[in-house]
Enzyme design. Structure first.
Site, PDB file in Angstrom:
ATOM      1  N   TYR A  80       0.843  -1.207   0.000  1.00 27.76           N
ATOM      2  CA  TYR A  80       0.000   0.000   0.000  1.00 27.76           C
ATOM      3  C   TYR A  80       0.874   1.251   0.000  1.00 27.76           C
ATOM      4  O   TYR A  80       0.740   2.125  -0.855  1.00 27.76           O
ATOM      5  CB  TYR A  80      -0.905  -0.041   1.232  1.00 27.76           C
ATOM      6  CG  TYR A  80      -1.898   1.088   1.338  1.00 27.76           C
ATOM      7  CD1 TYR A  80      -3.021   1.139   0.518  1.00 27.76           C
ATOM      8  CD2 TYR A  80      -1.733   2.095   2.289  1.00 27.76           C
ATOM      9  CE1 TYR A  80      -3.954   2.159   0.640  1.00 27.76           C
ATOM     10  CE2 TYR A  80      -2.661   3.119   2.414  1.00 27.76           C
ATOM     11  CZ  TYR A  80      -3.772   3.148   1.580  1.00 27.76           C
ATOM     12  OH  TYR A  80      -4.686   4.161   1.703  1.00 27.76           O
ATOM     13  N   LYS A 121       1.355   3.649  -3.239  1.00 23.58           N
ATOM     14  CA  LYS A 121       0.890   5.044  -3.226  1.00 23.58           C
ATOM     15  C   LYS A 121       2.045   6.005  -3.482  1.00 23.58           C
ATOM     16  O   LYS A 121       1.865   7.066  -4.092  1.00 23.58           O
ATOM     17  CB  LYS A 121       0.232   5.358  -1.879  1.00 23.58           C
ATOM     18  CG  LYS A 121      -1.103   4.666  -1.668  1.00 23.58           C
ATOM     19  CD  LYS A 121      -2.217   5.356  -2.459  1.00 23.58           C
ATOM     20  CE  LYS A 121      -3.579   4.765  -2.136  1.00 23.58           C
ATOM     21  NZ  LYS A 121      -4.677   5.435  -2.828  1.00 23.58           N
TER      22      LYS A 121
END
Ligand code: NAD
Ligand code: UDP
Length: 308
Positions: A143, A147
């Site tokens: 994650y 990102k």
């Protein structure tokens, strides 16, 4: 305007679709329903200004639109760790597909980035120019690094291809339409309290987070998207900082019931503290959160009473 919202059936996405429809725009909601739900947008399905497309952002898509909000990505740790390779693909290929579309149709494109780009921060509170402290190979990396790579792509498309970008870094946000089995702390505590189960604090509960109510965040989104002074990255969140123990006590007080607090092991790489420096948003957008934690929790508890 005609506006594409990827991840539009999720918690933030569906609240954003409501706001954009209410503002008089046409909205195309694109979602693969991994963590989103039709129930979040059922009330919009008969609206002639709303279209729903079941699609995965890792596969290319074409729409004639003026703006794109890219929100597609599971946000809760259990959900984004369920298929970590898919999570990275969603962030990276989703960003490439949104940016490619924005470049072709000259749309302004917004990236829902995250405070997770700061990792377990050594600077507190976190300003936008802090580069972060992220483990590149841990359980949260799919994650966090996904990102971060998406942010890189946004800025390279901006520099190389003059794509009109807006990159926002969202800090923990809560409110109606979170899933009851979402796994994030606010929904977990509320659902546990309403079911009379014990509230599960991971670790000793001294770790902190800053919780923003969803309506405040969506106001920040729209103001940021529609100004031309800055492209970001810009922090968006509520600077009120609470330990998980304080949050559990607040939920117990407001939800009532007989639940107790129990402790469970702390997940790996769990950030110890987090609080946004929102001076940039205050200065440029004249924005700051209006909803105090207690009020936001009351509204969220009222929502979950209809769900559990
Ligand atoms: P959510 O899980 O409720 O929503 C994500 C939505 O994206 C869901 O509808 C899901 O089905 C959809 N989706 C996931 N993968 C997809 C794919 N490959 N193709 C198409 N759709 C896909 O989470 P949320 O809290 O609404 O978060 C929305 C965005 O905001 C995410 O990008 C998240 O990283 C970011 N964000 C949220 C928070 C927060 O506190 N809520 C904090 C930081 C960043
Ligand atoms: N947490 C907790 N109990 C829960 C769920 C989460 O104590 O039932 C803790 C978690 O370990 C973290 C904080 O609450 O320290 C926020 O977790 P969440 O998953 O909501 O968001 P993130 O860690 O991504 O900020």
């Amino acid at each position: 305007m005609r506006i594409l919202v990827t991840g539009g059936a999720g918690f933030l996405g569906s609240n954003l679709c409501d706001r954009l429809i209410n503002d008089g725009h046409e909205v195309i909601c694109l979602d693969n329903f991994f963590t989103g739900r039709k129930a979040n947008i059922t009330h919009l399905l008969n609206n002639p200004h709303f279209e729903l497309v079941r699609h995965d952002v890792i596969d290319p898509f074409k729409f004639e639109v003026d703006q794109i909000y890219n929100l597609a990505c599971p946000a809760s740790p259990p959900h984004y760790q369920y298929n970590p390779i898919k999570t990275t693909k969603t962030s990276v290929m989703g960003a490439i597909n949104c940016l490619g579309l924005a470049k072709r149709v000259k749309a302004r494109v917004f990236q829902a980035s995250t405070s997770e780009v700061y990792g377990d921060p050594q600077v507190h509170p976190q300003p936008e120019d802090y580069w972060g402290n992220v483990n590149p190979i841990g359980r949260r990396s799919c994650y966090d690094e996904g990102k971060r790579c998406a942010e890189t792509l946004f800025f390279d498309y901006h520099r190389e291809n003059k794509v009109d970008i807006r990159v926002i870094r969202i800090f923990n946000t809560y409110g109606p339409r979170m899933l009851s089995d979402d796994g994030r702390v606010v929904s977990n505590f509320i659902v546990q309290a309403l079911k009379g189960e014990d509230l599960t604090i991971y670790g000793d509960g001294s770790q902190t987070r800053s919780f923003c109510y969803v309506d405040d965040l969506i106001e920040g989104f729209v103001r940021f998207m529609n100004q031309t002074q800055i492209v970001g990255p810009m922090n968006c969140g509520n600077p009120g900082e609470f330990t998980m123990l304080q949050l559990a006590e607040a939920v117990l007080k407001l939800a009532g019931g007989k639940s107790k607090i129990v402790h469970k092991p702390l997940p790996a790489d769990d950030p110890k503290q987090r609080k946004p420096d929102i001076s940039l948003a205050r200065r440029v957008l004249k924005w700051e959160p209006q909803v105090a934690l207690e009020d936001g929790l009351k509204r969220t508890i009222a929502y979950f009473k209809t769900q559990v």
